[in-house]
Design a protein around this motif. Structure first.
Motif, PDB file in Angstrom:
ATOM      1  N   GLY A 233      43.442  84.953  41.139  1.00  0.00           N
ATOM      2  CA  GLY A 233      43.879  86.031  42.021  1.00  0.00           C
ATOM      3  C   GLY A 233      42.702  86.789  42.608  1.00  0.00           C
ATOM      4  N   PHE A 234      42.906  87.351  43.795  1.00  0.00           N
ATOM      5  CA  PHE A 234      41.872  88.153  44.438  1.00  0.00           C
ATOM      6  C   PHE A 234      42.544  89.150  45.382  1.00  0.00           C
ATOM      7  CE2 PHE A 234      42.571  84.424  47.053  1.00  0.00           C
ATOM      8  CZ  PHE A 234      42.691  84.951  48.332  1.00  0.00           C
ATOM      9  N   VAL A 235      41.744  90.077  45.895  1.00  0.00           N
ATOM     10  CA  VAL A 235      42.237  91.106  46.799  1.00  0.00           C
ATOM     11  C   VAL A 235      41.249  91.247  47.947  1.00  0.00           C
ATOM     12  CG1 VAL A 235      42.874  93.533  47.087  1.00  0.00           C
ATOM     13  CG2 VAL A 235      43.364  92.364  44.924  1.00  0.00           C
ATOM     14  N   THR A 236      41.707  91.054  49.170  1.00  0.00           N
ATOM     15  CA  THR A 236      40.877  91.404  50.318  1.00  0.00           C
ATOM     16  C   THR A 236      41.081  92.888  50.591  1.00  0.00           C
ATOM     17  OG1 THR A 236      42.584  90.903  51.963  1.00  0.00           O
ATOM     18  CG2 THR A 236      41.157  89.094  51.262  1.00  0.00           C
ATOM     19  N   ALA A 237      39.995  93.597  50.862  1.00  0.00           N
ATOM     20  CA  ALA A 237      40.107  95.050  50.996  1.00  0.00           C
ATOM     21  C   ALA A 237      39.066  95.573  51.970  1.00  0.00           C
ATOM     22  CB  ALA A 237      39.944  95.729  49.640  1.00  0.00           C
ATOM     23  N   PRO A 274      30.746  91.078  55.941  1.00  0.00           N
ATOM     24  CA  PRO A 274      31.739  91.145  54.866  1.00  0.00           C
ATOM     25  C   PRO A 274      31.207  90.583  53.551  1.00  0.00           C
ATOM     26  CG  PRO A 274      32.226  89.303  56.312  1.00  0.00           C
ATOM     27  CD  PRO A 274      31.046  90.015  56.919  1.00  0.00           C
ATOM     28  N   ALA A 275      31.617  91.208  52.474  1.00  0.00           N
ATOM     29  CA  ALA A 275      31.392  90.667  51.138  1.00  0.00           C
ATOM     30  C   ALA A 275      32.588  89.806  50.756  1.00  0.00           C
ATOM     31  CB  ALA A 275      31.217  91.816  50.139  1.00  0.00           C
ATOM     32  N   PRO A 276      32.500  89.021  49.690  1.00  0.00           N
ATOM     33  CA  PRO A 276      33.664  88.246  49.253  1.00  0.00           C
ATOM     34  C   PRO A 276      34.800  89.172  48.815  1.00  0.00           C
ATOM     35  CG  PRO A 276      31.648  87.388  48.264  1.00  0.00           C
ATOM     36  CD  PRO A 276      31.287  88.694  48.904  1.00  0.00           C
ATOM     37  N   PRO A 277      36.012  88.662  48.731  1.00  0.00           N
ATOM     38  CA  PRO A 277      37.143  89.484  48.272  1.00  0.00           C
ATOM     39  C   PRO A 277      36.923  89.996  46.857  1.00  0.00           C
ATOM     40  CG  PRO A 277      37.924  87.468  49.316  1.00  0.00           C
ATOM     41  CD  PRO A 277      36.439  87.313  49.156  1.00  0.00           C
ATOM     42  N   LEU A 278      37.609  91.085  46.530  1.00  0.00           N
ATOM     43  CA  LEU A 278      37.542  91.630  45.181  1.00  0.00           C
ATOM     44  C   LEU A 278      38.067  90.605  44.187  1.00  0.00           C
ATOM     45  CD1 LEU A 278      38.891  95.205  45.966  1.00  0.00           C
ATOM     46  CD2 LEU A 278      36.500  94.513  45.646  1.00  0.00           C
ATOM     47  N   GLY A 279      37.345  90.426  43.121  1.00  0.00           N
ATOM     48  CA  GLY A 279      37.645  89.368  42.164  1.00  0.00           C
ATOM     49  C   GLY A 279      36.741  88.173  42.338  1.00  0.00           C
ATOM     50  N   LEU A 280      36.001  88.143  43.471  1.00  0.00           N
ATOM     51  CA  LEU A 280      35.098  87.025  43.764  1.00  0.00           C
ATOM     52  C   LEU A 280      33.708  87.507  44.171  1.00  0.00           C
ATOM     53  CD1 LEU A 280      37.545  84.849  45.926  1.00  0.00           C
ATOM     54  CD2 LEU A 280      37.047  84.590  43.485  1.00  0.00           C
ATOM     55  N   LEU A 281      33.390  88.789  43.924  1.00  0.00           N
ATOM     56  CA  LEU A 281      32.093  89.320  44.337  1.00  0.00           C
ATOM     57  C   LEU A 281      30.929  88.632  43.629  1.00  0.00           C
ATOM     58  CD1 LEU A 281      32.629  93.198  44.642  1.00  0.00           C
ATOM     59  CD2 LEU A 281      32.311  91.518  46.463  1.00  0.00           C
ATOM     60  N   ARG A 282      31.219  88.041  42.495  1.00  0.00           N
ATOM     61  CA  ARG A 282      30.148  87.352  41.774  1.00  0.00           C
ATOM     62  C   ARG A 282      29.591  86.193  42.590  1.00  0.00           C
ATOM     63  NH1 ARG A 282      35.066  86.224  39.883  1.00  0.00           N
ATOM     64  NH2 ARG A 282      35.761  84.041  39.750  1.00  0.00           N
ATOM     65  N   LEU A 283      30.383  85.657  43.527  1.00  0.00           N
ATOM     66  CA  LEU A 283      29.927  84.549  44.362  1.00  0.00           C
ATOM     67  C   LEU A 283      28.785  84.970  45.276  1.00  0.00           C
ATOM     68  CD1 LEU A 283      33.372  83.000  45.378  1.00  0.00           C
ATOM     69  CD2 LEU A 283      31.857  82.314  43.506  1.00  0.00           C
ATOM     70  N   ALA A 284      28.676  86.271  45.552  1.00  0.00           N
ATOM     71  CA  ALA A 284      27.594  86.788  46.398  1.00  0.00           C
ATOM     72  C   ALA A 284      26.601  87.606  45.590  1.00  0.00           C
ATOM     73  CB  ALA A 284      28.176  87.630  47.525  1.00  0.00           C
ATOM     74  N   GLY A 285      26.583  87.433  44.288  1.00  0.00           N
ATOM     75  CA  GLY A 285      25.662  88.184  43.450  1.00  0.00           C
ATOM     76  C   GLY A 285      25.922  89.673  43.462  1.00  0.00           C
ATOM     77  N   ASP A 286      27.181  90.076  43.575  1.00  0.00           N
ATOM     78  CA  ASP A 286      27.580  91.486  43.588  1.00  0.00           C
ATOM     79  C   ASP A 286      26.955  92.260  44.748  1.00  0.00           C
ATOM     80  OD1 ASP A 286      29.111  91.036  41.373  1.00  0.00           O
ATOM     81  OD2 ASP A 286      27.638  91.818  39.951  1.00  0.00           O
ATOM     82  N   ARG A 287      26.668  91.597  45.847  1.00  0.00           N
ATOM     83  CA  ARG A 287      26.092  92.267  47.013  1.00  0.00           C
ATOM     84  C   ARG A 287      27.213  92.847  47.865  1.00  0.00           C
ATOM     85  NH1 ARG A 287      24.584  90.565  52.204  1.00  0.00           N
ATOM     86  NH2 ARG A 287      22.825  91.713  53.091  1.00  0.00           N
ATOM     87  N   CYS A 288      27.103  94.139  48.183  1.00  0.00           N
ATOM     88  CA  CYS A 288      28.157  94.836  48.933  1.00  0.00           C
ATOM     89  C   CYS A 288      27.558  95.548  50.138  1.00  0.00           C
ATOM     90  CB  CYS A 288      28.883  95.837  48.036  1.00  0.00           C
ATOM     91  SG  CYS A 288      29.654  95.129  46.574  1.00  0.00           S
ATOM     92  N   PRO A 289      27.366  94.860  51.257  1.00  0.00           N
ATOM     93  CA  PRO A 289      26.799  95.507  52.448  1.00  0.00           C
ATOM     94  C   PRO A 289      27.793  96.452  53.111  1.00  0.00           C
ATOM     95  CG  PRO A 289      27.434  93.261  52.965  1.00  0.00           C
ATOM     96  CD  PRO A 289      27.654  93.436  51.473  1.00  0.00           C
ATOM     97  N   THR A 290      27.273  97.563  53.618  1.00  0.00           N
ATOM     98  CA  THR A 290      28.112  98.550  54.286  1.00  0.00           C
ATOM     99  C   THR A 290      27.604  98.787  55.702  1.00  0.00           C
ATOM    100  OG1 THR A 290      26.813 100.421  53.504  1.00  0.00           O
ATOM    101  CG2 THR A 290      28.638  99.688  52.102  1.00  0.00           C
ATOM    102  N   ALA A 291      28.469  99.356  56.526  1.00  0.00           N
ATOM    103  CA  ALA A 291      28.091  99.757  57.882  1.00  0.00           C
ATOM    104  C   ALA A 291      28.457 101.217  58.065  1.00  0.00           C
ATOM    105  CB  ALA A 291      28.794  98.885  58.916  1.00  0.00           C
TER     106      ALA A 291
END
Length: 379
Positions: A233-237, A274-291
Motif C-alpha cells: 500500500g502507498f499514498v500519493t499526497a 516530486p518525491a515517491p509516494p508515501l510508503g515508498l520514500l525509501r526508494l529515493a533515499g528519503d529525499r523530499c524536495p520542496t518548492a
C-alpha cells in the motif's frame, strides 16, 4: 519558477439534471386510477363487452402500489374501482359482480399492506442514509471554508454510488508553523481503503502541529503508511504550508502538482520535483524536495487527485482540467467547482474506476509577489 503553456480553451458544458424518478409515480398517486376506471366503464359499454373490463377493476385498485402512494391514495383508488363494479356489472350475473367486488376489496387490502411496508422500508432507508452520512463525515471530514485566512472549497466524486468517502483525503490545520494543507489518494479499494484513509488523515493532523517542516511530516507519514497499510500500500499526497506572510511551500509525494490560476489563466505549477509516494520514500533515499511560491493578489490554486488528473473518457482522452479552469476563471470559486464537478462526471461517464477530489485554495497575500525555484530537503 517557469510555467507550463496552456493548450487552449474549451467551454465546459454542464450536465443536465436527471429526471427525478418520483415524477413517473406521481400520476399513480393522483387521479390516474379514477381515469382508468372511467375509461373501462366507457369502453365496456361502447364495445358491448362489460365483463372483459369488469375483470380489470381489481388491477386498477392495485395501481398505487407502483408509485410512492399513501393510505389516502390507496383508498381512493379502491373506492373508484369499487364504484365501477355496478356500472359495468349492471345486467350481469350476480355472482360475477360479487366476484369482481371481492377482487377489488382484496386488491385494495393487499395494496394497502404493500404500500405500508414500502413506506416503512423507505423510512428505515432514510434513517440509515442519514446515519451513514453522519458517520462518513466523522470518519473523513471535509475541510472548513476558511482556515487562518486561507479560503477553501472542496468537491468529492466517489467511485461508489451513494458514498461520500473513499480513498481520497484532504485536510486543513492552522498551526504555529502556518496553515497546513493536505490532499491525497490512498491506494486500494473497498472498505479497507476507507479505514486506511481515515487513519492516515488522523496521523497527518497530529504531525501538522508538531513537525516544523513539510519534509519532516512526509518522512513521519511514510513510516506510518508502511505500518497502517498492507505491504504494497502507498499514498500519493500533496503537502502545503501557507505562512503568515503568504509564502507557500509545496511538497509532492507522487501527486499531481497544483494548478495555479493567475490573471485568468491556469497553468500547472512547474519546478516541483516530486518525491515517491508515501510508503515508498525509501526508494529515493528519503529525499523530499520542496518548492516555494509567493502568490500574487487574485491568485488561487486548484488541487486534484488522480481521479481527476488521470480521468479518461471512452475515447481515451484525458480530462482537460487546465483548459476548463481557464475558461471558468471569471466565475466565483464555488461556481467553478460546481461546473467542474458536472463536467468531470460527464467526461468519465458511467465507467467510474477511481474517486475524484477537487480542492480550490485562495491564499492570503501580504507581500510583493516573487516566485522561487525548487529546493531539496532531507530530514
Amino acid at each position: 519558477m517557469p510555467q507550463l503553456p496552456l493548450a487552449g480553451t474549451d467551454t465546459p458544458r454542464r450536465v443536465p439534471a436527471a429526471v427525478p424518478l418520483d415524477r413517473f409515480s406521481r400520476p399513480l398517486r393522483g387521479t390516474f386510477p379514477l381515469g382508468v376506471v372511467a375509461l373501462c366503464v366507457v369502453l365496456g359499454r361502447l364495445l358491448g363487452s362489460p365483463l372483459a373490463f369488469l375483470y380489470l377493476l381489481p388491477a386498477t385498485a392495485a395501481l398505487p402500489a407502483l408509485g410512492r402512494a399513501g393510505a389516502p391514495q390507496v383508498l381512493a383508488a379502491g373506492a373508484a374501482a369499487l364504484a365501477g363494479v355496478p356500472a359495468l356489472g349492471w345486467g350481469q350475473p350476480p355472482h360475477l359482480v360479487l366476484a369482481a367486488s371481492a377482487g377489488v376489496l382484496a386488491a385494495t387490502a393487499l395494496t394497502g399492506r404493500a404500500v405500508s411496508r414500502q413506506r416503512h422500508q423507505a423510512t428505515r432507508l432514510d434513517d440509515l442514509g442519514r446515519l451513514a452520512r453522519v458517520t462518513q463525515a466523522a470518519v473523513l471530514p471535509r475541510p472548513p471554508e476558511s482556515v487562518g485566512g486561507v479560503r477553501l472549497d472542496a468537491r468529492y466524486l466517489a467511485a461508489t454510488p451513494g458514498a461520500t468517502v473513499g480513498g481520497d483525503i484532504c485536510g486543513a490545520e492552522r498551526t504555529r508553523f502556518g496553515v497546513r494543507l493536505l490532499i491525497g489518494d490512498v491506494s486500494g479499494k473497498g472498505l479497507d481503503v476507507v479505514s486506511a484513509a481515515a487513519e492516515t488523515l488522523h496521523i497527518w493532523r497530529e504531525l501538522a502541529h508538531h513537525e516544523a517542516s513539510l519534509a519532516g511530516i512526509a518522512l513521519r507519514l511514510d513510516t506510518a503508511v508502511t505500518r497502517v497499510h498492507r505491504s504494497d500500500g502507498f499514498v500519493t499526497a500533496l503537502l502545503l504550508n501557507v505562512g503568515d506572510d503568504g509564502r507557500m511551500e509545496v511538497l509532492s509525494c507522487g501527486h499531481p502538482p497544483p494548478l495555479l490560476v493567475r490573471r485568468g489563466r491556469a497553468t500547472w505549477l512547474a519546478g516541483l520535483e516530486p518525491a515517491p509516494p508515501l510508503g515508498l520514500l525509501r526508494l529515493a533515499g528519503d529525499r523530499c524536495p520542496t518548492a516555494v511560491l509567493r502568490p500574487r493578489a487574485g491568485d488561487w490554486l486548484v488541487l486534484c487527485t488522480d481521479g481527476v488528473a488521470e480521468c479518461r473518457n471512452r475515447q481515451g482522452e484525458f480530462f482537460p482540467l487546465a483548459e476548463r479552469v481557464t475558461a471558468l476563471s471569471v466565475l466565483e470559486p464555488e461556481a467553478v467547482l460546481d461546473t467542474l464537478e458536472d463536467d468531470l462526471a460527464r467526461h468519465r461517464g458511467a465507467s467510474v474506476r477511481d474517486d475524484a477530489m477537487l480542492l480550490l485554495i485562495r491564499p492570503p497575500v501580504r507581500e510583493e509577489p516573487d516566485v522561487r525555484g525548487a529546493t531539496s530537503r532531507t530530514e
